[in-house]
Write a protein that holds these residues in place. Sequence first.
Motif, PDB file in Angstrom:
ATOM      1  N   TYR A 126       9.310   1.595   2.834  1.00 17.94           N
ATOM      2  CA  TYR A 126       8.358   1.394   1.585  1.00 17.94           C
ATOM      3  C   TYR A 126       9.226   0.786   0.611  1.00 17.94           C
ATOM      4  O   TYR A 126       9.348  -0.343   0.059  1.00 17.94           O
ATOM      5  CB  TYR A 126       7.238   2.162   1.042  1.00 17.94           C
ATOM      6  CG  TYR A 126       6.991   1.862  -0.292  1.00 17.94           C
ATOM      7  CD1 TYR A 126       6.115   0.792  -0.655  1.00 17.94           C
ATOM      8  CD2 TYR A 126       7.175   2.741  -1.253  1.00 17.94           C
ATOM      9  CE1 TYR A 126       5.538   0.650  -1.896  1.00 17.94           C
ATOM     10  CE2 TYR A 126       6.984   2.719  -2.443  1.00 17.94           C
ATOM     11  CZ  TYR A 126       5.979   1.578  -2.845  1.00 17.94           C
ATOM     12  OH  TYR A 126       5.634   1.331  -4.134  1.00 17.94           O
TER      13      TYR A 126
ATOM     14  N   GLU B  76       1.019  -1.144   0.117  1.00 15.74           N
ATOM     15  CA  GLU B  76      -0.064  -0.045  -0.127  1.00 15.74           C
ATOM     16  C   GLU B  76       0.964   1.161   0.074  1.00 15.74           C
ATOM     17  O   GLU B  76       1.971   1.411   0.288  1.00 15.74           O
ATOM     18  CB  GLU B  76      -0.800   0.097   1.365  1.00 15.74           C
ATOM     19  CG  GLU B  76      -2.077  -0.910   1.179  1.00 15.74           C
ATOM     20  CD  GLU B  76      -3.025  -0.883   2.012  1.00 15.74           C
ATOM     21  OE1 GLU B  76      -2.883  -0.099   3.082  1.00 15.74           O
ATOM     22  OE2 GLU B  76      -4.155  -1.720   2.214  1.00 15.74           O
ATOM     23  N   LYS B  77       0.377   2.447  -0.524  1.00 17.29           N
ATOM     24  CA  LYS B  77       1.061   3.506  -0.544  1.00 17.29           C
ATOM     25  C   LYS B  77       1.191   3.899   1.022  1.00 17.29           C
ATOM     26  O   LYS B  77       0.468   4.130   1.869  1.00 17.29           O
ATOM     27  CB  LYS B  77       0.202   4.753  -1.244  1.00 17.29           C
ATOM     28  CG  LYS B  77       0.925   5.958  -1.449  1.00 17.29           C
ATOM     29  CD  LYS B  77      -0.137   7.089  -2.041  1.00 17.29           C
ATOM     30  CE  LYS B  77       0.912   8.405  -2.183  1.00 17.29           C
ATOM     31  NZ  LYS B  77       0.022   9.247  -2.865  1.00 17.29           N
TER      32      LYS B  77
ATOM     33  N   ARG C 111       8.084   6.380   3.474  1.00 16.77           N
ATOM     34  CA  ARG C 111       8.519   6.120   2.220  1.00 16.77           C
ATOM     35  C   ARG C 111      10.060   5.395   2.001  1.00 16.77           C
ATOM     36  O   ARG C 111      10.068   4.296   1.254  1.00 16.77           O
ATOM     37  CB  ARG C 111       8.866   7.434   1.476  1.00 16.77           C
ATOM     38  CG  ARG C 111       7.493   8.103   1.204  1.00 16.77           C
ATOM     39  CD  ARG C 111       7.432   9.362   0.634  1.00 16.77           C
ATOM     40  NE  ARG C 111       6.203  10.121   0.393  1.00 16.77           N
ATOM     41  CZ  ARG C 111       6.053  11.285   0.133  1.00 16.77           C
ATOM     42  NH1 ARG C 111       7.018  12.266   0.435  1.00 16.77           N
ATOM     43  NH2 ARG C 111       4.829  11.958  -0.191  1.00 16.77           N
TER      44      ARG C 111
END
Length: 262
Positions: free
Chosen positions: A48, A38-39, A45
């Motif tokens: 991720y 998922e964003k 960030r």
Amino acid sequence: MIRRWGTLALCAAALLPVTAGCVPQGPAPVDGFALRYEKPAAADRAEYRFLRDRAVADPVLADLNGHLVLPYGITVVARSCSGEGTGYDPAAHRIELCYEDLAEERALFERSGSPTSDEELAEVVRETLYHEAGHALVDVLDLPDKGARAEEDAADDFARLMLLRGRPEGEETLLTAARAYDLAAAAPAPAPEVPMDPEGLEEAEDEHAPPAARAEAHRCAVHAEAPTRHPSLATPSRATCAVTWPRTRDAWNRDLAPILRR
């Protein structure tokens, strides 16, 4: 960890729209473990990108799917969790892997004065994923409920089982995870917080074994499986590991027999 409370489980159970913190469920896999990202929140960030670009979770899911045949799909979702923490949601058949947890693990190593490498961080994440898969398999196999602490211990045992199938790299993963638990045990205790469930009831305290005990259990299993590769682990306190770990390993293998890939 089993996610007993939380917005995600309630959204799935009540079929609520994607509002007020509910996130899109996406199509569930037909069977086996499947991964999606998922964003991330802005602060997550880097974590991720680390997970995605290094494909940290992919070998774990490939290993699980190559070893087991599940009656339904289990989604592993990497996401920003807003402090809930990585866990398994039995209502949604879903493992949440939280970006924030990676930053916390890296910070734990850095505060100790012994920064972790990217590969060591990846090893900690893989051990965590096997642990959460253990919770999922307790659910899949409908194993007897022996209490929350017993299930956490069983999930740790499943992680050991999967990582110690004749693979030196799995041994190193467990030893790295043990080091992370040692650092967690030595870290100053955080200010007490009691998370609340949506109905205002107090969430249970952490049901895992103490970090130092989890670290020692990892080393005990590694010593039992590969004593000649890790002679430094041969201490008097681990004299019984060669008996206790095979019993635990064999009990899990018996439970897994109905879903083992032939």
